[in-house]
Design an enzyme around this catalytic site. Structure first.
Site, PDB file in Angstrom:
ATOM      1  N   HIS A 112     -12.896   2.522  -6.850  1.00 30.71           N
ATOM      2  CA  HIS A 112     -13.281   1.672  -5.730  1.00 30.71           C
ATOM      3  C   HIS A 112     -12.138   1.474  -4.734  1.00 30.71           C
ATOM      4  CE1 HIS A 112     -16.533   0.739  -8.505  1.00 30.71           C
ATOM      5  NE2 HIS A 112     -17.172   0.088  -7.554  1.00 30.71           N
ATOM      6  N   GLY A 113     -10.981   2.056  -5.010  1.00 34.01           N
ATOM      7  CA  GLY A 113      -9.818   1.886  -4.145  1.00 34.01           C
ATOM      8  C   GLY A 113     -10.053   2.235  -2.679  1.00 34.01           C
TER       9      GLY A 113
END
Length: 219
Positions: A112-113
């Site tokens: 999800h970075g």
């Protein structure tokens, strides 16, 4: 010589980071000689997660108010459901990744970075991968999304999630190693050596003590 000796790597993370996406790459970076700094929104410790289960805490080395992107040679952005969401609400975090990209620092991002990169307005035209659940978010931000273990695009390398960690670690080391310079590699050589002298002195004192006790026993 280790591949990343002297390289300064900022790991930008907040509470809710996916634990293995921080701890495993950090261990790999340190084994390669990198100097890793955990940068976060606040001082103290931040809590990791194992998917939905709370994990261990990690000590924060510096806050975003104390450092800037130019202090580092590379950036690692771990994922997790909450971590990038907290970060993208911070103007300091957004400025940090914008500055890092403007400086052409290598950026490794997983899971999800990329949410943080999307909120920073950096995804237009870039090729990335991520956790499949945020594909639409990244494409809506202008990215070209691919369902691959690792995607390399210029100074970025991205990966889908924990199941791709082995490939991600290999790719981030390769990317960071490309940016090594003689100046970076020289840092460890020119760093203060007094801790080694202290250790050597303590070892000498300990040895002398053993010798003295041995002589006393023989007397």
């Amino acid at each position: 010589m280790k591949k990343l000796t002297g390289m300064r790597v900022a790991v930008l993370a907040a509470d809710g980071f996916e634990q293995v996406e921080l701890t495993r790459p950090v261990k790999r970076l340190e084994r390669e000689g990198a100097q890793v700094t955990i940068v976060s929104l606040h001082k103290g410790r931040i809590r990791g997660m194992n998917l939905l289960v709370p994990g261990k805490k990690v000590r924060v080395d510096a806050t975003l108010r104390e450092v800037k992107a130019a202090d580092f040679d590379a950036v690692l952005l771990p994922g997790g459901f909450m971590n990038p969401d907290f970060l993208r609400q911070s103007a300091l975090a957004l400025d940090f990744v914008r500055d890092a990209d403007l400086l052409d620092l290598p950026i490794a991002v997983i899971c999800h970075g990329p949410w943080l990169l999307a909120s920073a307005g950096l995804l237009e035209g870039r090729h990335v991968t991520s956790w499949p659940g945020i594909r639409n978010d990244l494409e809506n931000a202008g990215a070209h999304w691919t369902d691959e273990p690792v995607v390399r695009d210029g100074n970025w390398v991205s990966s889908r999630g924990p199941h791709d960690l082995l490939a991600f670690e290999h790719a981030l080391v390769a990317l960071f190693a490309e940016r090594m310079t003689p100046a970076i590699a020289q840092r460890e050589v020119t760093s203060p050596s007094w801790p080694k002298w202290i250790a050597g002195g303590l070892a000498a004192v300990a040895t002398l003590g053993l010798v003295a006790r041995g002589r006393k026993a023989l007397a």
